[in-house]
Design a protein around this motif. Structure first.
Motif: not given
Length: 446
Positions: A61-71
Motif C-alpha cells: 500500500v502506497y501513499r502518493q503525494f502531488w504538491i501544488f508549487d505556487v509560481q
C-alpha cells in the motif's frame, strides 16, 4: 449378440443420465458448499484467511503525494491576483506495513478491537524526486494563526510576531518538512503555543489510528468488518444529525457476497466522515473478476442538489448559503486548524471554488476514488483513495493474486467447471446411447 449390444447401449445411456443428474445436483450443492466455506473463512478470528490478511495486509500500500508549487507568490501578496500553481509528483511512501496492534476479541458481542499503527517509508524508485525537493507553499503556521485567533487585538499582536520572525504568507519548504513537520520560527515566539512543530501530516509516524471496534462476523456474517465504535464512540462529534454517524467498514473489506445494486458505506478518518460508493463496472484484476465501486459526484454535492448533505455545510468557508460544493471543512476534527478536504484539482467542486487558482485540470480517471471488490469474499483487492493533497493507493500484489486465485477464485471456478463437465458429458452420453439403442432396435425389428 444383439442383446449384448442393446444392453451395453442402455447401460451407457443410464450412466450418462446418472452423470447428468449428478452434475445438476452438484450445482446447488456446490453453491451451498462455497457459501459455507466463504462464511467460515471471512470471519475475523484466529485461523481464517480473512484474519491473517486483516491483521497485517500482504498487499503493498502506497501513499502518493502531488504538491501544488505556487509560481507567483509575490504577485499574490502584492496584487491579490490569482494563484498560479504547478503540480509536482508523485512522491511515494509505503504505508500500512505495520500489523494491527492490541487485537482483542470480545466473545460477548462478537467484536474485535484494534489500533492501526501509522508509518511511512519513502520509496525513491516510485518518486520523481527526493524528500529534499523544495516547494513554494502557503505558510501553514501563519494561515492557521489568523484562523484560530479571531480577536482583532490578538491578530495585531500576531502580526508583529510574524514580522519579527521574518515570516510571510508563503514559504519555501522541503517535501519532508511540508509533510511530516518542521519547527516554525513564528510559533516559537507565540506565548503558550500548542506546538511549535507544524506539517500537513504531523504527527504521523509512531502514532496510531483508533481504537477501532468492529464486528467479527461470527454470529452474523453480514456484519463482518462493520465498525461498531471508533475511539469508543458510535458518533464523531464533528457534524450534526446523520452526518456524524460512523457507517460501514474501513473499506479494507466488506461483508461477503457483494451485489452490484448495493451502496457500500465506509468510514475514513482521513476525511473525518463516513461516505459511500456505488457500482460502476466489472474489472478483471490479474485474472480475478472484481466489481469496481466509485464515489459518485452526488456525495460531494451541495444540499440544493443532495439534501442529505445539509449537515456537512459549515459557515467557516464562503458557501454562498450552502450552494457551493466540493470542499469539506474538517477543522473540527483537526484541533481547530483550518483544514479543508476536496478531491484533487477540485474534481466535482463548484466552479467558484477553483476560480482563484490557475493550473488546475480535474478529470475523473486520475482524480476520483474507487474500490475494486472481489464480490464473493467482499475483500478489497485494489483501491485508490484520492484527496486534494494526498493520494492513497493500493493494489493486490502478484504473490497475493496467485494465492487468491488458488485458494478462492480458482477453487470456485474449478467446482463450476466440474459441474458443467459432468452435466454436459452426462447429457451427451445419454442422448448418444439412446439414439444408438433406438437405431439398433429398429434394425433388429426389420
Amino acid at each position: 449378440m444383439g442383446c449384448d449390444r442393446n444392453c451395453g447401449l442402455i447401460a451407457g445411456a443410464v450412466i450418462g443420465a446418472v452423470l447428468a443428474v449428478f452434475g445438476g445436483i452438484l450445482m446447488p450443492v456446490g453453491d451451498l458448499l462455497i457459501q459455507k466455506t466463504i462464511k467460515k473463512q471471512v470471519v475475523l478470528e484466529e485461523g481464517t484467511i480473512a484474519f491473517k490478511n486483516w491483521v497485517k495486509t500482504g498487499t503493498e500500500v502506497y501513499r502518493q503525494f502531488w504538491i501544488f508549487d505556487v509560481q507567483n507568490p509575490q504577485e499574490v501578496m502584492m496584487n491579490s491576483s490569482n494563484i498560479q500553481v504547478k503540480q509536482r509528483g508523485p512522491y511515494t511512501y509505503r504505508v500500512r506495513f505495520l500489523a494491527k496492534e492490541n487485537v482483542t476479541q470480545d466473545p460477548e458481542d462478537n467484536t474485535v478491537s484494534f489500533l492501526q499503527p501509522n508509518g511511512a517509508i519513502f520509496e525513491p524508485s516510485l518518486s520523481v524526486g527526493t524528500e529534499a525537493d523544495n516547494f513554494t507553499v502557503l505558510n501553514l503556521a501563519v494561515a492557521a494563526a489568523s484562523h484560530i485567533y479571531q480577536n482583532q487585538f490578538v491578530q495585531m499582536v500576531l502580526n508583529s510576531l510574524i514580522n519579527k520572525s521574518k515570516s510571510s504568507m508563503f514559504q519555501v519548504r522541503t517535501l519532508r518538512e511540508l509533510l511530516w513537520g518542521y519547527r516554525d520560527p513564528f510559533l516559537s515566539l507565540v506565548p503558550y503555543p500548542v506546538t511549535t512543530t507544524v506539517g500537513l501530516f504531523y504527527p504521523y509516524n509512531n502514532t496510531a489510528d483508533g481504537v477501532y471496534k468492529v464486528f467479527n462476523g461470527k454470529d452474523n456474517i453480514s456484519k463482518v468488518a462493520i465498525i461498531d465504535t471508533y475511539k469508543g464512540k458510535r458518533n464523531l462529534s464533528y457534524w450534526e444529525s446523520h452526518c456524524d454517524m460512523i457507517n460501514g467498514t474501513d473499506a479494507a473489506s466488506f461483508p461477503p457476497f457483494v451485489e452490484k445494486s448495493q451502496v457500500l458505506q465506509f468510514f475514513s478518518s482521513d476525511i473525518c466522515r463516513s461516505i459511500y460508493a456505488v457500482f460502476e463496472s466489472d474489472v478483471n484484476l490479474k485474472g480475478i473478476p472484481v466489481y469496481r465501486f466509485v464515489l459518485p459526484s452526488k456525495a460531494f454535492a451541495s444540499p440544493v442538489e443532495n439534501p442529505d448533505n445539509y449537515c456537512f455545510c459549515t459557515e467557516k468557508i464562503i458557501s454562498k448559503n450552502c450552494t457551493s460544493y466540493g470542499v469539506l471543512d474538517i477543522s473540527k476534527c483537526k484541533e481547530g486548524r483550518p483544514v479543508y478536504i476536496s478531491l484533487p484539482h477540485f474534481l466535482y467542486a463548484s466552479p467558484d471554488v477553483s476560480e482563484p487558482i490557475d493550473g488546475l485540470n480535474p478529470n475523473e480517471e486520475e482524480h476520483r476514488t474507487y474500490l475494486d471488490i472481489e464480490p464473493i469474499t467482499g475483500f478489497t483487492l485494489q483501491f485508490a483513495k484520492r484527496l486534494q493533497v494526498n493520494l492513497l493507493t493500493g493494489t493486490i500484489g502478484d504473490e497475493k493474486a496467485n494465492m487468491f486465485r488458488s485458494q478462492v477464485t480458482g477453487k470456485i471456478n474449478l467446482l463450476g467447471l466440474i459441474e458443467m463437465i459432468l452435466l454436459s458429458v452426462g447429457v451427451v452420453m445419454f442422448v448418444a446411447f439412446m439414439i444408438s439403442y433406438c437405431a439398433c432396435r429398429s434394425k433388429t425389428i426389420k
